[in-house]
Design a protein around this motif. Sequence first.
Motif, PDB file in Angstrom:
ATOM      1  N   PRO A 128       3.474  -9.192   6.139  1.00  0.00           N
ATOM      2  CA  PRO A 128       2.784 -10.117   5.227  1.00  0.00           C
ATOM      3  C   PRO A 128       2.934  -9.738   3.758  1.00  0.00           C
ATOM      4  N   ALA A 129       2.822  -8.444   3.433  1.00  0.00           N
ATOM      5  CA  ALA A 129       2.894  -8.020   2.028  1.00  0.00           C
ATOM      6  C   ALA A 129       4.300  -8.215   1.466  1.00  0.00           C
ATOM      7  N   TYR A 130       5.321  -7.856   2.238  1.00  0.00           N
ATOM      8  CA  TYR A 130       6.700  -8.056   1.796  1.00  0.00           C
ATOM      9  C   TYR A 130       6.990  -9.548   1.643  1.00  0.00           C
ATOM     10  N   CYS A 131       6.551 -10.317   2.613  1.00  0.00           N
ATOM     11  CA  CYS A 131       6.742 -11.764   2.592  1.00  0.00           C
ATOM     12  C   CYS A 131       6.132 -12.371   1.330  1.00  0.00           C
ATOM     13  N   GLU A 132       4.909 -11.972   0.999  1.00  0.00           N
ATOM     14  CA  GLU A 132       4.257 -12.502  -0.198  1.00  0.00           C
ATOM     15  C   GLU A 132       5.032 -12.138  -1.459  1.00  0.00           C
ATOM     16  N   ALA A 183      10.751  -4.819  -2.853  1.00  0.00           N
ATOM     17  CA  ALA A 183      10.005  -6.070  -3.001  1.00  0.00           C
ATOM     18  C   ALA A 183       8.541  -5.677  -2.914  1.00  0.00           C
ATOM     19  N   GLY A 184       7.883  -5.565  -4.065  1.00  0.00           N
ATOM     20  CA  GLY A 184       6.538  -5.013  -4.072  1.00  0.00           C
ATOM     21  C   GLY A 184       6.577  -3.511  -4.306  1.00  0.00           C
ATOM     22  N   SER A 185       5.508  -2.839  -3.963  1.00  0.00           N
ATOM     23  CA  SER A 185       5.379  -1.403  -4.201  1.00  0.00           C
ATOM     24  C   SER A 185       6.150  -0.586  -3.162  1.00  0.00           C
ATOM     25  N   ARG A 186       6.215   0.724  -3.394  1.00  0.00           N
ATOM     26  CA  ARG A 186       6.864   1.611  -2.424  1.00  0.00           C
ATOM     27  C   ARG A 186       6.101   1.588  -1.094  1.00  0.00           C
ATOM     28  N   ALA A 187       4.786   1.440  -1.174  1.00  0.00           N
ATOM     29  CA  ALA A 187       3.992   1.367   0.049  1.00  0.00           C
ATOM     30  C   ALA A 187       4.339   0.111   0.848  1.00  0.00           C
ATOM     31  N   VAL A 188       4.553  -0.994   0.138  1.00  0.00           N
ATOM     32  CA  VAL A 188       4.950  -2.242   0.803  1.00  0.00           C
ATOM     33  C   VAL A 188       6.283  -2.047   1.514  1.00  0.00           C
ATOM     34  N   MET A 189       7.226  -1.378   0.849  1.00  0.00           N
ATOM     35  CA  MET A 189       8.531  -1.164   1.449  1.00  0.00           C
ATOM     36  C   MET A 189       8.464  -0.205   2.635  1.00  0.00           C
ATOM     37  N   LEU A 282      14.882   6.423   5.453  1.00  0.00           N
ATOM     38  CA  LEU A 282      14.554   5.585   4.298  1.00  0.00           C
ATOM     39  C   LEU A 282      13.050   5.426   4.154  1.00  0.00           C
ATOM     40  N   ARG A 283      12.354   5.286   5.266  1.00  0.00           N
ATOM     41  CA  ARG A 283      10.889   5.174   5.223  1.00  0.00           C
ATOM     42  C   ARG A 283      10.274   6.418   4.584  1.00  0.00           C
ATOM     43  N   LYS A 284      10.795   7.576   4.922  1.00  0.00           N
ATOM     44  CA  LYS A 284      10.287   8.824   4.344  1.00  0.00           C
ATOM     45  C   LYS A 284      10.529   8.864   2.845  1.00  0.00           C
ATOM     46  N   GLU A 285      11.669   8.303   2.404  1.00  0.00           N
ATOM     47  CA  GLU A 285      11.941   8.241   0.965  1.00  0.00           C
ATOM     48  C   GLU A 285      10.886   7.406   0.248  1.00  0.00           C
ATOM     49  N   TYR A 286      10.518   6.283   0.841  1.00  0.00           N
ATOM     50  CA  TYR A 286       9.527   5.406   0.213  1.00  0.00           C
ATOM     51  C   TYR A 286       8.129   6.039   0.207  1.00  0.00           C
ATOM     52  N   LEU A 287       7.872   6.945   1.144  1.00  0.00           N
ATOM     53  CA  LEU A 287       6.552   7.571   1.233  1.00  0.00           C
ATOM     54  C   LEU A 287       6.391   8.764   0.305  1.00  0.00           C
ATOM     55  N   ARG A 288       7.460   9.212  -0.325  1.00  0.00           N
ATOM     56  CA  ARG A 288       7.374  10.387  -1.207  1.00  0.00           C
ATOM     57  C   ARG A 288       6.576  10.056  -2.464  1.00  0.00           C
TER      58      ARG A 288
END
Length: 288
Positions: A128-132, A183-189, A282-288
Amino acid sequence: MSERRAAPTVLQISLGRRLRDLREVAGLSAAQAGERIRVAQSTVTRLEGARTSLNYTTVKALLELYGVTGSEARDFLTLVDKANESGWWQGYSDVLPGRFGVYVSLESAASQIRSYEPQVVPGLLQTPAYCEAVIRLGFPRESDESVRRRVALRLQRQNVLNRPDGAPFLWAVVDETAVRRPAGSRAVMAEQIERLMQTADLPNVALQVHPFAAGLHRGAFGPFTLFRFPIPDFPDIACVDSLRGTAYRDESAEVELYRSTFEHLMTGALARRRTKGFLEALRKEYLR
């Protein structure tokens, strides 16, 4: 007079094609068929092209003209009633352009969906967040309520993958750009990548990332989707997006071009298991 529909159902498209085939076998032009049953030529061609609802009386008259009788005619007319039933997506007509309504109709009826996306995560796999975030970028002047409706439509489309009565098989090839471009914040990604990993575990979903390292490829021109249907003699349909809008192709030569392009992309993309490892990193990269 036949009524307009927001978007045709696949069954309506199939029956329209069948009417055209029956007319051609009968050796009649659309103008001749219309004259014989006292309707305009445009009524015949609109029925055949699924550009209007299938009027029961008109279809019955055409079947009689084409020599279709007995159980075959009764079965056809039973399908006419079913074809004219509204699809769930027509409740979103305020935020659903007519051409994309066709896409949702095809998506809902397909037994197999092959999708290539070079820039964004496929709609069926978005959070939902990415979609928005994607919708707000594409429709910067829309009201919050309109954005909410567009998000709700896209999320409801995703229910097709969990449908108990024959969910389609989705094979998605996503360019690395789509998962690296925020698309959005790192948390969204991070959440979006997690969703991709979870969805890829479904038995009816295959997901591959096409990496930068694979170099330039035949899908660089833009996104496309191939639909296959559980309807005898109904052709595959290619849906192609561009700045001019959405176009639909069912000519065998054009569909084969997109089919071979998709196979080319599958070959160059990471295998499904390697894709999951790539996404985890890649998910770990976004969580740093």
